[in-house]
Design a protein around this motif. Structure first.
Motif, short mmCIF file in Angstrom:
data_model
loop_
_atom_site.label_atom_id
_atom_site.label_comp_id
_atom_site.label_asym_id
_atom_site.label_seq_id
_atom_site.Cartn_x
_atom_site.Cartn_y
_atom_site.Cartn_z
N PHE A 219 0.93 -1.28 0.09
CA PHE A 219 -0.13 0.02 0.20
C PHE A 219 0.93 1.24 0.12
N LYS A 220 0.29 2.52 -0.29
CA LYS A 220 0.63 3.76 0.04
C LYS A 220 -0.40 4.79 0.35
N PHE A 221 0.10 5.73 0.81
CA PHE A 221 -0.96 7.07 1.11
C PHE A 221 -0.59 8.02 0.47
N SER A 222 -1.69 8.86 0.09
CA SER A 222 -1.40 9.98 -0.74
C SER A 222 -2.50 11.18 -0.27
N VAL A 223 -1.83 12.11 0.01
CA VAL A 223 -2.55 13.51 0.85
C VAL A 223 -2.32 14.80 -0.28
N THR A 224 -3.45 14.94 -0.89
CA THR A 224 -3.79 15.88 -1.88
C THR A 224 -4.39 17.27 -1.32
N GLY A 225 -4.32 18.26 -2.02
CA GLY A 225 -5.32 19.44 -1.54
C GLY A 225 -5.91 20.03 -2.99
N TYR A 226 -7.01 20.50 -2.99
CA TYR A 226 -7.49 21.34 -3.93
C TYR A 226 -7.39 22.57 -3.71
N ALA A 227 -6.84 23.46 -4.54
CA ALA A 227 -6.76 24.85 -4.03
C ALA A 227 -5.82 25.21 -2.87
N ASN A 228 -4.93 24.19 -2.75
CA ASN A 228 -3.78 24.27 -1.52
C ASN A 228 -2.66 23.44 -1.92
N ILE B 226 -0.01 21.51 -0.20
CA ILE B 226 0.12 20.78 1.57
C ILE B 226 1.69 20.63 1.49
N PRO B 227 2.07 21.12 2.48
CA PRO B 227 3.73 21.17 2.96
C PRO B 227 3.79 19.52 3.22
N GLN B 228 5.07 19.05 2.90
CA GLN B 228 5.43 17.57 2.78
C GLN B 228 5.40 17.26 4.21
N ASP B 229 5.91 18.27 5.23
CA ASP B 229 5.80 17.73 6.62
C ASP B 229 4.68 17.44 7.17
N ARG B 230 3.56 18.26 6.59
CA ARG B 230 2.10 18.08 7.09
C ARG B 230 1.72 16.98 6.66
N GLN B 231 2.02 16.41 5.15
CA GLN B 231 1.34 15.42 4.62
C GLN B 231 1.93 14.01 5.49
N LEU B 232 3.20 14.25 5.85
CA LEU B 232 3.83 12.94 6.92
C LEU B 232 2.97 12.77 8.10
N ASP B 233 2.51 14.10 8.53
CA ASP B 233 1.58 13.88 9.68
C ASP B 233 0.28 13.41 9.66
N VAL B 234 -0.02 13.65 8.45
CA VAL B 234 -1.58 13.06 8.32
C VAL B 234 -1.46 11.62 7.90
N ILE B 235 -0.36 11.07 7.25
CA ILE B 235 -0.09 9.72 6.90
C ILE B 235 -0.06 9.00 8.28
N ASN B 236 0.82 9.49 9.15
CA ASN B 236 1.15 8.93 10.31
C ASN B 236 -0.06 8.72 11.37
N SER B 237 -0.96 9.72 11.26
CA SER B 237 -2.16 9.84 12.15
C SER B 237 -3.20 8.53 11.65
N PHE B 238 -2.76 8.01 10.64
CA PHE B 238 -3.54 6.66 10.39
C PHE B 238 -2.64 5.36 10.69
N ARG B 239 -1.68 5.48 11.64
CA ARG B 239 -0.94 4.22 12.00
C ARG B 239 -2.04 3.25 12.65
N TRP B 240 -3.00 3.74 13.26
CA TRP B 240 -3.82 2.79 14.15
C TRP B 240 -4.65 1.79 13.29
N MET B 241 -4.55 2.20 11.89
CA MET B 241 -5.36 0.92 10.87
C MET B 241 -4.42 -0.16 10.87
N ASP B 242 -3.12 -0.19 11.41
CA ASP B 242 -2.19 -1.38 11.60
C ASP B 242 -2.20 -2.22 10.11
#
Length: 460
Positions: free
Chosen positions: A101-110, A112-128
């Motif tokens: 798998f992989k995660f993709s974080v995208t924004g419309y009309a924005n 998104i800085p890479q460091d926050r993209q990483l924060d968003v991805i890490n917030s889904f660690r609980w999916m295990d």
């Protein structure tokens, strides 16, 4: 049971999105559940579909779709997203054990800085998720779409980072695979084109509105340099085109220009014929021939519409014959005289002609230019006839004027003989005394004159 899918559109041609979706669903015989409130200014839309196969069809055929995702959660905060994803555990739990798998974080009309993209991805660690992370060729891609308000002229979009109006999370079904066709059919790389050649994206949209597919016969009565021929034939349709000026279709080389471009796109076998003729004095003797009639009638900016006839009173037959014999060279072909074809008369004739030539449920698709300040919904009604109804009316806005992609369906099983359209402005707006009769003047009447006058209102 229907499931929700998130569709991401290209941020162009807002009003064309829904008609294209409904056309493709009609062609492939499935239903689409649209949201109760449709905001075409937003690039994301949630649709209800009966199966993932339908989502794949939309992604592969719709020109305006960039991607389709199976939707797991939608909300205004990430707390809402995580809560909904937990509740929908059965939708994604099968990917936990050993799916790459992989995660993709995208924004419309924005942006998104890479460091926050990483924060968003890490917030889904609980999916295990225990499978391998594969950034190049994963078996499943999870997507976060953040949606921001579009601010005209805002070049530093990252300043608004985090202030999104909505966020959506799901599994990528397919990136839109039809949009690359815009590059394939680009006029810039076409073997043969002219000053009236249509933009590739628009011609592909029109082909979808025409329900172009194998086994369908499509006709363009103002074919010009053949833009509609290539896209309709690409989707499998058989195609016939005609034009009053054969030079537009032929070009200057020994091989007709349209055929050369058809060879380039590999669709020559689906171009049945190209006819030089005036559509108002056509050779068709039976109706109900075509599944669709799709065209961009000339309206006088880059080229004016013409029909056979003379602008002035005819000379006597003897005078005309003597003049022709005296002036022509031995190898000079006879070029019949033509006169202007006013737009409002042309489109009314086109609808009447299409009613006779279309099969039941067949479609007429064409562009209609209108003056923005003068346009009213009733303008479209002025050109309709019994048995024909408008099912889509989409605006491409240019400011003072716009052009509307009109889709009209033949909603009757009744047969009509092909009409001989020999009228010469029979419908008058004023009576014999020069007084206004009160008849509605559509915004497309005398469009060419209004365009070159800069859309200035006449002073009484």
């Amino acid at each position: 049971m229907p499931s929700d899918y998130l569709v991401r559109f290209a941020q162009v041609h807002d009003e064309f999105r829904i008609p294209e979706l409904l056309s493709v669903s009609e062609l492939f015989k499935f239903k689409i559940g649209l949201p109760p409130k449709i905001d075409t200014s937003r690039a994301l839309m949630i649709l209800s579909l009966d199966s993932e196969e339908h989502a794949l069809i939309l992604a592969r055929r719709c020109i305006l779709i960039k991607s389709v995702c199976e939707l797991y959660a939608s909300g205004t905060t990430y707390e809402e997203i995580h809560e909904q994803v937990r509740r929908n555990h059965d939708k994604w739990s099968r990917y936990i054990p050993d799916t790459s798998f992989k995660f993709s974080v995208t924004g419309y009309a924005n942006a998104i800085p890479q460091d926050r993209q990483l924060d968003v991805i890490n917030s889904f660690r609980w999916m295990d998720l225990r499978g391998k992370i594969d950034m190049k060729n994963p078996e499943v891609t999870f997507v976060c779409h953040e949606e921001y308000l579009y601010i005209e002229g805002d070049r530093v979009r990252s300043l608004h980072d985090g202030n999104f109006i909505a966020v959506h999370f799901g599994r990528l079904v397919l990136d839109g695979s039809a949009r690359p066709l815009i590059r394939t059919f680009s006029v810039k790389t076409r073997e043969y084109y002219g000053n009236t050649s249509m933009d590739a994206e628009i011609s592909l949209l029109m082909a979808n509105q025409a329900l172009a597919a194998p086994g369908r016969l499509i006709y363009d009565p103002f074919v010009g340099t053949g833009s509609m021929a290539y896209t309709c034939a690409h989707f499998g349709s058989l195609f016939i085109g005609s034009d009053i000026d054969g030079r537009q279709m032929r070009g200057k080389d020994s091989s007709p220009g349209i055929i050369r471009s058809a060879n380039q796109y590999g669709v020559t076998s689906r171009i049945l014929d190209l006819l030089t003729m005036d559509v108002t004095q056509h050779p068709w003797r039976v109706g109900g021939l075509f599944d669709a009639i799709v065209t961009d009638p000339p309206y006088g900016i880059r080229a004016g519409a013409k029909r056979l006839g003379r602008k002035k009173t005819r000379e006597t037959v003897t005078e005309r014959v003597q003049t022709f014999i005296a002036t022509r060279e031995s190898d000079q072909p006879y070029v019949p005289p033509t006169k202007p074809y006013e737009l409002s008369e042309l489109v009314s004739d086109l609808v009447l002609f299409s009613r006779a030539m279309l099969k039941p449920q067949g479609r007429l698709i064409f562009f209609l230019p209108t003056v923005t300040e003068e346009y009213e919904e009733v303008d479209i009604d002025t050109m309709l006839c019994d048995g024909m109804e408008v099912i889509a009316n989409s605006l491409q806005d240019f400011g003072n004027w716009g052009r509307r992609l009109i889709t009209i369906k033949k909603c009757t099983d009744e047969s009509y003989p092909p009409p001989m359209l020999r009228r010469t402005s029979e419908v008058e707006i004023h009576d014999g005394d020069g007084e206004d009769t009160g008849a509605h003047i559509p915004a497309h009447k005398d469009f060419r004159v209004k365009y070159f006058q800069g859309f200035k209102k006449s002073v009484p």
